[in-house]
Design a protein around this motif. Structure first.
Motif: not given
Length: 199
Positions: A14-21, A28-41, A72-77
């Motif tokens: 559902n456009f959310k990313l979870y990580r398990s070690a 744990s839920l990985i935050s993608l809040a820093n990725l600009p709109y309209p990126f959903l997930g 953490t994630w960043q946009m890739l143009p």
């Protein structure tokens, strides 16, 4: 579900990313809040030979990346709108494949630049790509099963060789390939080819 080269598990839902070690015991839920709109997930992922993670959003056709094991994630143009990373792990030389606008594109530099690699595939929604070798792989699409023998430069449609099953218009995954054996599911039936898709 994606497994990184460090053994971490990633679940995309559902456009959310979870990580398990710890092999899935805790997530744990990985935050993608820093990725600009309209990126959903992130809806599909690669781990590149360099260790970089590459993620795609199939709704907005945008790419992002992570260099810290997915924390953490960043946009890739990019010049192309890549909708999905529809393949098994990258080829031995690091080449990866993405899907955009009913076509296949390839990248040899981690997703920064892309080149068209779908000659012969016309208006088919590509659902999955599986590699047999560096040059030969299959694509399951809504218009049938396709094969390339030259690394994606040219594709041929295999459904016309099928005599006992009508595989169009929906040739659905899962698509599994091992050596020259091909197994897929179509209309609740399991179909097996042992000659590279010829029969």
């Amino acid at each position: 579900l994606h497994v990184s080269n460090t053994g971490a598990l990633f679940l995309m839902s559902n456009f959310k990313l979870y990580r398990s070690a710890d092999n899935g015991a805790n997530w744990s839920l990985i935050s993608l809040a820093n990725l600009p709109y309209p990126f959903l997930g992130i809806t599909s992922m690669y781990t590149l030979p360099s260790g970089r993670f590459l993620g795609a959003d199939n709704s907005t056709e945008q790419l992002c990346y992570s260099d810290d094991d997915g924390f953490t994630w960043q946009m890739l143009p990019t010049a192309y709108d890549i909708k999905n990373l529809k393949t098994t792990p990258p080829l031995a030389d690091g080449t990866i494949f993405g899907v955009s606008q009913q076509s296949v594109y390839r990248s040899g530099d981690g997703g920064i630049n892309w080149a068209f690699a779908a000659t012969g595939v016309d208006h088919a929604n590509i659902e999955q790509v599986q590699f047999v070798s560096q040059d030969t792989f299959f694509a399951s699409t809504t218009d049938g099963l396709w094969r390339t023998k030259d690394g994606g430069e040219n594709w041929e449609k295999l459904t016309e060789h099928k005599r006992h099953y009508d595989l169009s218009p929906h040739y659905r995954k899962p698509l599994a390939v091992h050596n020259q054996s091909l197994l897929t599911i179509e209309n609740r039936a399991a179909l097996l080819s042992e000659d590279g898709g010829a029969t």
